[in-house]
Design an enzyme around this catalytic site. Structure first.
Site, mmCIF file in Angstrom:
data_model
loop_
_atom_site.group_PDB
_atom_site.id
_atom_site.type_symbol
_atom_site.label_atom_id
_atom_site.label_comp_id
_atom_site.label_asym_id
_atom_site.label_seq_id
_atom_site.Cartn_x
_atom_site.Cartn_y
_atom_site.Cartn_z
ATOM 1 N N GLY A 173 0.864 -1.177 0.000
ATOM 2 C CA GLY A 173 0.000 0.000 0.000
ATOM 3 C C GLY A 173 0.896 1.222 0.000
ATOM 4 C CD GLU A 174 2.157 5.439 -1.066
ATOM 5 O OE1 GLU A 174 2.994 5.900 -0.250
ATOM 6 O OE2 GLU A 174 2.458 5.133 -2.227
ATOM 7 C CB SER A 175 5.427 2.671 3.624
ATOM 8 O OG SER A 175 6.109 3.536 2.750
ATOM 9 C CB CYS A 220 5.237 -4.045 -1.504
ATOM 10 S SG CYS A 220 5.786 -2.795 -2.674
ATOM 11 C CG HIS A 244 2.439 -6.546 -4.371
ATOM 12 N ND1 HIS A 244 1.710 -5.993 -3.350
ATOM 13 C CD2 HIS A 244 3.222 -5.565 -4.854
ATOM 14 C CE1 HIS A 244 2.019 -4.716 -3.222
ATOM 15 N NE2 HIS A 244 2.945 -4.426 -4.130
ATOM 16 C CD GLU A 246 -0.089 -8.731 -1.895
ATOM 17 O OE1 GLU A 246 0.946 -9.424 -1.853
ATOM 18 O OE2 GLU A 246 -0.082 -7.480 -1.948
ATOM 19 C CB ILE A 270 3.193 -2.372 -7.612
ATOM 20 C CG1 ILE A 270 2.564 -3.551 -8.380
ATOM 21 C CG2 ILE A 270 2.438 -1.069 -7.913
ATOM 22 C CD1 ILE A 270 1.181 -3.939 -7.894
ATOM 23 N NE ARG A 271 4.969 4.881 -7.124
ATOM 24 C CZ ARG A 271 4.684 5.607 -6.034
ATOM 25 N NH1 ARG A 271 3.665 5.297 -5.271
ATOM 26 N NH2 ARG A 271 5.421 6.625 -5.718
HETATM 27 N N1 GLN Z 1 5.756 2.764 -3.010
HETATM 28 C C1 GLN Z 1 5.009 2.349 -1.869
HETATM 29 C C2 GLN Z 1 5.567 2.952 -0.584
HETATM 30 O O1 GLN Z 1 6.602 3.509 -0.589
HETATM 31 C C3 GLN Z 1 4.992 0.839 -1.748
HETATM 32 C C4 GLN Z 1 4.276 0.258 -2.928
HETATM 33 C C5 GLN Z 1 3.543 -0.993 -2.680
HETATM 34 O O2 GLN Z 1 3.312 -1.418 -1.537
HETATM 35 N N2 GLN Z 1 3.115 -1.601 -3.755
HETATM 36 O O3 GLN Z 1 4.980 2.852 0.421
#
Ligand code: GLN
Length: 197
Positions: A46-48, A78, A170, A172, A134-135
């Site tokens: 997600g977004e840390s 991630c 990921h 999942e 993903i990112r």
């Molecule tokens: N770029 C996100 C972050 O820095 C992590 C991306 C993800 O969990 N797919 O939190």
């Protein structure tokens, strides 16, 4: 068996589905009282930055840190990997800070923001595991005691330290249950070994 999935933000529903497919009971964790019943915890992607803020707001940061230090098996994927790290190079994330790794966020660069790669992880069997990135974060430093389970070129993309498991991809989001199955094996393995000593 009840397995907690941090459900403040991000891809928690996908982890819960995989756990259900593995016939274990996924418990969404949103409050400190949800932590009492679980045998292991998954911190999703997600977004840390957002997740670290919510962990503090919901008073989950300290109890989760304590449980992990006491041996609760944890899987971070991630953003979850970022949150487990002792050091994150960007100051806007306050991690839980339990794993001996240093992380740089979004470090694969823009062109390869998201990609897939066949990963070799012999402990999962001969068949490659499809890694979906993903990112993704990059592991910049690894302390002694942290085992690298998988690399792409010279970059560690899956690491383990005792009952703590983290990956930059990921698991999942693929239909492959093997990485989660491997994680669940920690519950009867390390966790019990720890409580016996
Ligand atoms: N770029 C996100 C972050 O820095 C992590 C991306 C993800 O969990 N797919 O939190």
């Amino acid at each position: 068996m009840k397995i907690g999935v941090l459900a403040l933000q991000g891809a928690f529903a996908e982890h819960m589905k995989i756990l259900a497919d593995l016939n274990v009971d996924p418990i969404p964790v949103r409050l400190p009282s949800d932590l009492g019943k679980i045998k292991a915890l998954i911190i999703p992607g997600g977004e840390s930055t957002t997740m670290s803020r919510l962990l503090s707001d919901y008073r989950l940061m300290e109890p989760i840190k304590k449980l992990i230090k006491e041996g609760l098996p944890v899987l971070g994927t991630c953003a979850g990997m970022i949150l487990l790290a002792k050091n994150v190079m960007e100051a806007e994330v306050e991690p839980i800070g339990v794993m001996g790794i240093e992380i740089k966020r979004n470090a694969y660069g823009r062109q390869v923001d998201s990609f897939e790669s066949d990963l070799s992880m012999p402990f999962l069997g001969d068949r490659a595991f499809r890694g979906i990135f993903i990112r993704a974060p990059v592991v910049k430093r690894i302390e002694p005691g942290v085992e690298v389970l998988c690399r792409i070129n010279d970059r560690a993309v899956a690491v383990r330290q005792g009952s703590m498991l983290a990956c930059a991809f990921h698991p999942e989001l693929s239909d492959d249950l093997r990485f989660h199955e491997y994680f669940l094996s920690f519950i009867s393995g390390d966790a019990i070994a720890k409580s016996n000593c």
